[in-house]
Design an enzyme around this catalytic site. Structure first.
Site, PDB file in Angstrom:
ATOM      1  CE1 TYR A  32       1.139  -0.285   4.380  1.00 52.64           C
ATOM      2  CE2 TYR A  32       0.092   1.862   4.375  1.00 52.64           C
ATOM      3  CZ  TYR A  32       0.914   0.936   4.975  1.00 52.64           C
ATOM      4  OH  TYR A  32       1.509   1.237   6.170  1.00 52.64           O
ATOM      5  NE  ARG A  51       7.050   4.230   0.633  1.00 52.85           N
ATOM      6  CZ  ARG A  51       6.828   4.997   1.697  1.00 52.85           C
ATOM      7  NH1 ARG A  51       7.808   5.289   2.521  1.00 52.85           N
ATOM      8  NH2 ARG A  51       5.624   5.478   1.936  1.00 52.85           N
ATOM      9  NE  ARG A 100      -5.622 -19.613   3.512  1.00 55.89           N
ATOM     10  CZ  ARG A 100      -4.566 -20.082   4.144  1.00 55.89           C
ATOM     11  NH1 ARG A 100      -4.188 -21.334   3.955  1.00 55.89           N
ATOM     12  NH2 ARG A 100      -3.891 -19.308   4.976  1.00 55.89           N
ATOM     13  CG  HIS A 102       1.144 -20.813   2.313  1.00 56.01           C
ATOM     14  ND1 HIS A 102       0.076 -21.539   2.767  1.00 56.01           N
ATOM     15  CD2 HIS A 102       1.616 -20.128   3.378  1.00 56.01           C
ATOM     16  CE1 HIS A 102      -0.089 -21.308   4.060  1.00 56.01           C
ATOM     17  NE2 HIS A 102       0.823 -20.456   4.456  1.00 56.01           N
ATOM     18  CE  LYS A 148       3.215   3.171   3.191  1.00 53.27           C
ATOM     19  NZ  LYS A 148       3.356   3.321   4.641  1.00 53.27           N
ATOM     20  CD  GLU A 181      10.181   1.689  10.369  1.00 49.96           C
ATOM     21  OE1 GLU A 181      10.212   2.654   9.579  1.00 49.96           O
ATOM     22  OE2 GLU A 181       9.920   0.532   9.997  1.00 49.96           O
ATOM     23  CG  LEU A 205       8.554   2.313   4.614  1.00 53.56           C
ATOM     24  CD1 LEU A 205       8.306   1.081   3.752  1.00 53.56           C
ATOM     25  CD2 LEU A 205       7.217   2.958   4.970  1.00 53.56           C
TER      26      LEU A 205
HETATM   27  N1  PLP Z   1       7.887   3.678   8.880  1.00 51.53           N
HETATM   28  C1  PLP Z   1       6.703   3.050   8.899  1.00 51.53           C
HETATM   29  C2  PLP Z   1       6.598   1.718   9.543  1.00 51.53           C
HETATM   30  C3  PLP Z   1       5.570   3.644   8.316  1.00 51.53           C
HETATM   31  O1  PLP Z   1       4.381   2.994   8.332  1.00 51.53           O
HETATM   32  C4  PLP Z   1       5.694   4.928   7.746  1.00 51.53           C
HETATM   33  C5  PLP Z   1       4.542   5.583   7.145  1.00 51.53           C
HETATM   34  O2  PLP Z   1       3.435   5.125   7.176  1.00 51.53           O
HETATM   35  C6  PLP Z   1       6.946   5.556   7.772  1.00 51.53           C
HETATM   36  C7  PLP Z   1       8.034   4.902   8.334  1.00 51.53           C
HETATM   37  C8  PLP Z   1       7.138   6.918   7.178  1.00 51.53           C
HETATM   38  O3  PLP Z   1       7.089   6.864   5.780  1.00 51.53           O
HETATM   39  P1  PLP Z   1       6.551   8.088   4.938  1.00 51.53           P
HETATM   40  O4  PLP Z   1       7.386   9.256   5.333  1.00 51.53           O
HETATM   41  O5  PLP Z   1       6.779   7.683   3.534  1.00 51.53           O
HETATM   42  O6  PLP Z   1       5.110   8.259   5.283  1.00 51.53           O
END
Ligand code: PLP
Length: 280
Positions: A32, A51, A100, A102, A148, A181, A205
């Site tokens: 997403y 991304r 279904r 995997h 993501k 993070e 991320l």
């Molecule tokens: N890290 C995680 C786990 C996130 O879910 C997000 C944003 O949703 C970020 C970092 C920050 O990313 P961005 O600046 O692209 O929103």
């Protein structure tokens, strides 16, 4: 009525549905993106579209829409829903598969959904003047947080731990007590006028706001390092802030019961927020 793009059609969000055989529903097999719209402007749109492509490639999900087409759909959704401040939510799952299994089939037809949600960024501006409280939580997520993915249970648990503690965000730490993070953000500290954030590895991320902030820091010749920092360094920092598509740059004034910069938003964090908003 909120309009939603779903697999080539525009429908009411309330009437948009996906099959129970969808691999996103069954396996979290999808990705997403969230793109902010601030005062009618898409924020860091190309970074988010790039991304999305990277996440799709990492999971070998193939779609027959170009980034330009996705951009056009997002702009149409903004127009249909009359959004001047809010977010565009984009989700792509690998598609339906029955029975279904995997193992996915070689040829799949991904389910693509794009819709919008209104957001009051003025409230966040007010919040940023005060700064936010955060809570520490162990990083129990899988080892590919660079993708993501819609598989967000670790983030959901962390976010709800934060909610229970009246916190805006959970700050995640790994098994070595290093900060990775936030539950939905990149985390930064400032110590002796140098900004630090976690290096780009599989464990975090690649935040688009993080990316944009690095461009701003470089342009202003502010010092920054992509370097691991510990829980202790977080609590000893001169300033702490988080970055994300929906928070922009948000000063952090408390981590659990520990006050950061005397419980007031740091001046450097506030300046960076202004620079970021000016750059939109
Ligand atoms: N890290 C995680 C786990 C996130 O879910 C997000 C944003 O949703 C970020 C970092 C920050 O990313 P961005 O600046 O692209 O929103």
């Amino acid at each position: 009525m909120t309009a939603c793009y779903i697999n080539g059609k525009y429908k009411k969000l309330s009437q948009s549905s996906i099959s129970v055989t969808d691999r996103g529903f069954q396996f979290s097999d999808g990705v997403y993106e969230v793109i902010a719209i601030y005062n009618n402007k898409f924020v860091d749109e190309n970074l988010h579209l790039d991304r999305l492509r990277t996440s799709l490639n990492k999971l070998n999900i193939k779609i027959n829409l170009s980034s330009k087409q996705i951009q056009n759909i997002s702009h149409k959704i903004k127009k249909l829903n009359k959004i001047s401040n809010g977010i565009i939510y984009l989700q792509v799952t690998r598609g339906d598969q029955h029975p279904r299994d995997h193992k996915y089939k070689n040829i799949m037809k991904p389910n693509i959904v794009i819709y919008s949600i209104k957001k009051d960024f003025k409230k966040l501006d007010q919040l940023a003047l005060k700064g936010v409280k955060t809570s520490l939580y162990p990083d129990i997520r899988w080892l590919r947080s660079d993708i993501k993915s819609i598989s967000l249970l670790g983030n959901v648990m962390a976010a709800n731990h934060a909610k229970k503690n009246n916190s805006h965000e959970a700050i995640l730490f790994d098994h070595k007590n290093n900060i990775t993070e936030g539950n939905s953000s990149s985390i930064w500290i400032i110590k002796k006028n140098i900004c630090y954030t976690h290096p780009l590895t599989y464990r975090i991320l690649k935040g688009c706001t993080r990316n944009k902030l690095i461009t701003i820091l470089k342009a202003h010749k502010f010092k920054f390092k992509e370097k691991l920092f510990s829980k202790k360094a977080l609590l000893d920092a001169d300033e702490v802030f988080m970055t994300s598509a929906t928070n922009f740059i948000m000063p952090i004034i408390k981590v659990d019961s520990y006050k950061i910069s005397n419980g007031k938003p740091g001046s450097f964090s506030q300046r960076l927020r202004k620079e970021f908003i000016n750059s939109i």
